[in-house]
Motif scaffolding. Structure first.
Motif, mmCIF file in Angstrom:
data_model
loop_
_atom_site.group_PDB
_atom_site.id
_atom_site.type_symbol
_atom_site.label_atom_id
_atom_site.label_comp_id
_atom_site.label_asym_id
_atom_site.label_seq_id
_atom_site.Cartn_x
_atom_site.Cartn_y
_atom_site.Cartn_z
ATOM 1 N N LYS A 44 2.260 1.735 -3.356
ATOM 2 C CA LYS A 44 1.237 2.217 -4.266
ATOM 3 C C LYS A 44 0.955 3.690 -4.041
ATOM 4 N N ALA A 45 0.957 4.113 -2.780
ATOM 5 C CA ALA A 45 0.698 5.510 -2.454
ATOM 6 C C ALA A 45 1.829 6.389 -2.954
ATOM 7 N N GLN A 55 0.835 -1.212 0.000
ATOM 8 C CA GLN A 55 0.000 0.000 0.000
ATOM 9 C C GLN A 55 0.862 1.252 0.000
ATOM 10 N N THR A 56 1.960 1.170 0.788
ATOM 11 C CA THR A 56 2.865 2.320 0.850
ATOM 12 C C THR A 56 3.489 2.585 -0.518
ATOM 13 N N GLN A 99 1.738 9.479 -5.706
ATOM 14 C CA GLN A 99 2.155 10.859 -5.405
ATOM 15 C C GLN A 99 3.188 11.388 -6.370
#
Length: 458
Positions: free
Chosen positions: A448-449, A445-446, A453
């Motif tokens: 992907k985030a 998830q990190t 960004q």
């Protein structure tokens, strides 16, 4: 005749069957009787009379010249192999009414000898018993008759009578023979009276050993049988130790190893069997496999593997799945996992059970070859007939975990947790895998985030 029983617990099928003493005793009897009836025996017996007067309350009568001549005639006919004529000569004496007790005793002694030479043991016994009924017998003559009668009853397997006459003989002699104790012990043994048999046998052996002589092998065998009947393995081991020292044979080494096993003396158990192996005495598959198993149990797996390999090469050990499995285990335990792989693979091809596939998967796991480990572990589980399926699932879960296949690993650990034996370990792994999945998902998830960004360079 009752024979010495087979030993009940050894791995070896070699029976514990000591030779019967009957033929041996009969041989001694023949020699003893022939010696007793030598051409000079008449004079010797007559000269011995004064010595027996101290023991007897009655004076031993003399052997008269006319009786001496008839006995000499009977002896000569016997030596000419004319027993019927010898008996006729003795019959002439028996019909006379003027024989004194000593002359009658000597006549019955000659009857006994002649009947024995004809294998007529019943008449020989009868003759000796008639001899023993005479008054004022010289001690030497009475002693000889008692012992010979005991021997004859022993040969006829009338052990109660043999014991009776032997015990009477023991009361007369100041220096009993070791062989007499053996015969007494054997008679008690044949009657199943083991406790009574033990003392005369141990006495005979102690007499020989104290005199610097080596007791006969058959004596040790009889003593060994007595101790085994009583389940006295400690004393049985001592007897076997003497047998391997004095009469080294394969069966004694193998049995000694088995007795040490009963006594929980594992080092001695291994040592005895290994000595037999080094001497080339082991020729049965069961013996070689027992040696290999003992080597593994005593933390010598490399040597165990070499023993099995040699056995297979020489055709003593069958190349079947169970033996190949043991060989692979030996190599694996010896940290020679790669040598175990082809052996296990060959065994797994024909095995209907999944057990060998599981072991193959375990070996690949030791080598950090996770994919192959998973393949064979799954194959083994699918085949079934696995002793510890929970262990197989535990190993599968760990292999899958190392491949980062966490969900599949979770499934494997959940299956393992169904067994109470593996529940605690499997639960710990499930918690750990769960945290790894969380960490992996959080990391994904990190990532992907972070990707979201980043500015679009297009």
């Amino acid at each position: 005749m009752k024979t010495i029983p087979y030993h009940r617990y050894f791995n070896s099928t070699t029976p514990v069957n000591p030779p019967s003493l009957v033929r041996y005793t009969a041989g001694l009897l023949i020699v003893g009787l022939l010696a007793s009836f030598s051409p000079t025996i008449l004079a010797a017996e007559n000269n011995s009379a004064p010595q027996t007067q101290q023991r007897q309350t009655k004076k031993t009568p003399a052997l008269r010249e006319k009786i001496y001549k008839v006995l000499s005639e009977a002896q000569a006919k016997s030596e000419e192999n004319k027993p019927d004529e010898a008996i006729k000569a003795l019959d002439r004496l028996k019909k006379g009414s003027d024989l004194n007790s000593y002359e009658s005793a000597m006549m019955w002694k000659f009857y006994a000898y002649i009947y024995y030479s004809q294998d007529n043991h019943d008449q020989a016994i009868y003759s000796y018993e008639q001899l023993l009924k005479q008054d004022a017998l010289p001690e030497a003559l009475e002693s000889e008759a008692l012992y010979s009668t005991a021997q004859l009853y022993f040969v006829k397997e009338n052990y109660n009578k043999a014991i009776n006459y032997l015990n009477r003989w023991f009361t007369l002699t100041d220096s009993p023979k070791a062989q007499a104790y053996i015969m007494l012990g054997q008679a008690y043994y044949q009657l199943g009276q083991m406790d009574k048999a033990l003392k005369p046998i141990t006495t005979a052996i102690a007499m020989e050993e104290k005199g610097g002589k080596r007791p006969k092998e058959s004596w040790y065998l009889l003593l060994r049988a007595l101790y085994f009947e009583q389940n006295n393995y400690k004393e049985g081991a001592k007897v076997l130790e003497k047998l391997v020292a004095y009469y080294p044979k394969k069966e004694y080494w193998v049995q000694l190893s088995g007795v040490y096993g009963e006594l929980k003396q594992e080092t001695k158990q291994l040592s005895s069997l290994e000595i037999a192996y080094r001497q080339g005495l082991l020729n049965k598959e069961s013996e070689w496999l027992t040696l290999a198993q003992l080597l593994i149990a005593n933390d010598v797996p490399y040597k165990a593997a070499k023993v099995i390999e040699r056995g297979v090469k020489e055709g003593i050990i069958k190349e079947d799945k169970d033996n190949l499995k043991l060989l692979s285990y030996a190599w694996s335990t010896a940290q020679e996992a790669k040598k175990a792989l082809p052996i296990l693979a060959k065994a797994a091809e024909t095995s209907q059970s999944g057990e060998i596939d599981i072991q193959l998967g375990s070996t690949y796991y030791q080598l950090d070859e996770w994919n192959k480990s998973v393949t064979y572990l799954r194959k083994g589980i699918k085949k079934g007939d696995v002793k510890r399926k929970d262990n197989a699932y535990m190993l599968l879960g760990m292999a899958l975990f190392n491949l980062n296949q966490f969900e599949d690993a979770q499934y494997a650990f959940k299956e393992a947790a169904k067994s109470k034996d593996s529940k605690a370990s499997a639960t710990q792994w499930l918690n750990y895998v769960g945290k790894e999945i969380e960490r992996r998902d959080m990391l994904a998830q990190t990532m992907k985030a972070m990707e979201a960004q980043q500015p679009d360079t297009n």
